[in-house]
Scaffold this motif. Structure first.
Motif, mmCIF file in Angstrom:
data_model
loop_
_atom_site.group_PDB
_atom_site.id
_atom_site.type_symbol
_atom_site.label_atom_id
_atom_site.label_comp_id
_atom_site.label_asym_id
_atom_site.label_seq_id
_atom_site.Cartn_x
_atom_site.Cartn_y
_atom_site.Cartn_z
ATOM 1 N N ARG A 123 0.810 -1.212 0.000
ATOM 2 C CA ARG A 123 0.000 0.000 0.000
ATOM 3 C C ARG A 123 0.847 1.267 0.000
ATOM 4 N N ASP A 124 2.094 1.156 0.372
ATOM 5 C CA ASP A 124 2.942 2.353 0.464
ATOM 6 C C ASP A 124 4.137 2.323 -0.486
ATOM 7 N N TYR A 128 8.063 -5.490 1.083
ATOM 8 C CA TYR A 128 7.886 -6.161 2.369
ATOM 9 C C TYR A 128 8.609 -7.509 2.401
ATOM 10 N N ARG A 129 8.729 -8.038 3.579
ATOM 11 C CA ARG A 129 9.403 -9.320 3.769
ATOM 12 C C ARG A 129 8.633 -10.425 3.054
ATOM 13 N N GLY A 130 9.359 -11.352 2.462
ATOM 14 C CA GLY A 130 8.722 -12.422 1.710
ATOM 15 C C GLY A 130 8.248 -13.563 2.594
ATOM 16 N N ARG A 131 7.140 -14.158 2.214
ATOM 17 C CA ARG A 131 6.644 -15.356 2.886
ATOM 18 C C ARG A 131 7.230 -16.575 2.173
ATOM 19 N N ALA A 201 15.981 -10.423 -1.836
ATOM 20 C CA ALA A 201 17.158 -9.589 -2.082
ATOM 21 C C ALA A 201 17.351 -9.355 -3.580
ATOM 22 N N ALA A 202 17.074 -10.399 -4.385
ATOM 23 C CA ALA A 202 17.200 -10.262 -5.841
ATOM 24 C C ALA A 202 16.133 -9.315 -6.385
ATOM 25 N N ILE A 203 14.909 -9.412 -5.849
ATOM 26 C CA ILE A 203 13.840 -8.500 -6.270
ATOM 27 C C ILE A 203 14.207 -7.068 -5.893
ATOM 28 N N HIS A 204 14.745 -6.888 -4.693
ATOM 29 C CA HIS A 204 15.136 -5.556 -4.241
ATOM 30 C C HIS A 204 16.228 -4.963 -5.120
ATOM 31 N N ALA A 205 17.183 -5.805 -5.525
ATOM 32 C CA ALA A 205 18.261 -5.325 -6.388
ATOM 33 C C ALA A 205 17.731 -4.825 -7.727
ATOM 34 N N LEU A 206 16.649 -5.441 -8.193
ATOM 35 C CA LEU A 206 16.044 -5.034 -9.460
ATOM 36 C C LEU A 206 15.137 -3.821 -9.302
ATOM 37 N N SER A 207 14.412 -3.745 -8.189
ATOM 38 C CA SER A 207 13.395 -2.701 -8.023
ATOM 39 C C SER A 207 13.908 -1.429 -7.362
ATOM 40 N N GLY A 208 14.901 -1.573 -6.467
ATOM 41 C CA GLY A 208 15.407 -0.409 -5.749
ATOM 42 C C GLY A 208 14.424 0.147 -4.730
ATOM 43 N N GLU A 210 12.387 0.849 -1.251
ATOM 44 C CA GLU A 210 12.704 0.892 0.165
ATOM 45 C C GLU A 210 12.189 -0.389 0.797
ATOM 46 N N GLN A 211 12.987 -1.003 1.656
ATOM 47 C CA GLN A 211 12.588 -2.240 2.306
ATOM 48 C C GLN A 211 11.868 -1.951 3.614
ATOM 49 N N ALA A 212 10.710 -2.592 3.785
ATOM 50 C CA ALA A 212 9.910 -2.359 4.984
ATOM 51 C C ALA A 212 10.483 -3.077 6.202
ATOM 52 N N GLY A 213 11.115 -4.231 5.976
ATOM 53 C CA GLY A 213 11.687 -4.979 7.085
ATOM 54 C C GLY A 213 10.675 -5.729 7.912
ATOM 55 N N GLU A 214 9.456 -5.866 7.399
ATOM 56 C CA GLU A 214 8.398 -6.575 8.110
ATOM 57 C C GLU A 214 7.446 -7.189 7.108
#
Length: 223
Positions: A123-124, A128-131, A201-208, A210-214
């Motif tokens: 929503r923001d 978010y952290r992956g299940r 981590a791979a998705i984050h590297a592609l998307s850039g 901000e990580q929610a950490g939760e």
């Protein structure tokens, strides 16, 4: 046949309207089972990914999309069915396992299965952290995981918007991740957590993003 026709027509129309930037399609194997693990920003993500990929993509969608009434309900059912969606109910642990079993069947048939490890739409805009369902699929099926990053789809159809808007979008596919070996020394639960974190981590590297950490515990998103 219907899927391929709709994919071709939709792809042409979508590319003409949105002029999407698509990167890394060569990372998706031409044959065999593969898991597409994507971030999740909008209702339209489940339309964007199948239209961008040359192979048929199956994905989970809330059963409610297949059960609406009236013209809108019939249109929703026809659209999701033709795009390769697999209806699933969400809520209990048993239903979550049933959803993963459906995904495994798709992979066993040598098809492409898309999953959103976050579980529901952000929503923001944060990641978010992956299940760990994505790890269960990878370990059980032996299929490679291709990370996917979508950008701009949140602006096309924000949560609550009835009609899509024309906005630029980017779809990035990363190099396949192979989890078929190298995790046997870990306990099953730990292996699933480690693999899921590697996928995110791979998705984050592609998307850039901000990580929610939760975990994303907001309701109302897609399956």
């Amino acid at each position: 046949m219907l899927y391929e026709t709709l994919r071709r027509v939709g792809s042409v129309v979508g590319r003409a309207l949105y002029r999407p930037r698509i990167e890394g399609l060569e990372h998706i194997p031409d044959t065999g089972p593969v898991i597409l693990a994507s971030n999740h920003l909008s209702f339209c993500d489940s339309v964007v990914i199948p239209l961008a990929v040359r192979r048929r993509v199956r994905f989970l969608a809330k059963a409610e999309y297949f059960e609406g009434t009236g013209l809108r309900g019939r249109l929703s059912e026809a659209t999701f069915a033709s795009l390769g969606a697999v209806p699933v109910r969400r809520g209990t642990g048993r239903e979550a396992l049933d959803a993963l079993d459906l995904g495994l069947r798709v992979l066993k048939d040598g098809e492409v299965f898309a999953i959103y490890p976050e579980g529901t739409r952000s929503r923001d805009g944060r990641l978010y952290r992956g299940r760990t369902g994505v790890a269960h699929l990878a370990l059980t099926s032996g299929a490679p995981v291709v990370p996917v990053a979508l950008a701009g789809t949140r602006e096309i159809q924000p949560i609550g918007a009835r009609l899509p808007r024309v906005r630029p979008i980017t779809i990035r596919f990363g190099a396949p991740l192979d989890f078929s070996t190298g995790y046997g020394h870990l306990k099953p639960g730990r292996a699933r957590r480690v693999i899921t974190d590697e996928v995110m981590a791979a998705i984050h590297a592609l998307s850039g993003q901000e990580q929610a950490g939760e975990y994303n515990n907001h309701g109302g998103g897609d399956a």
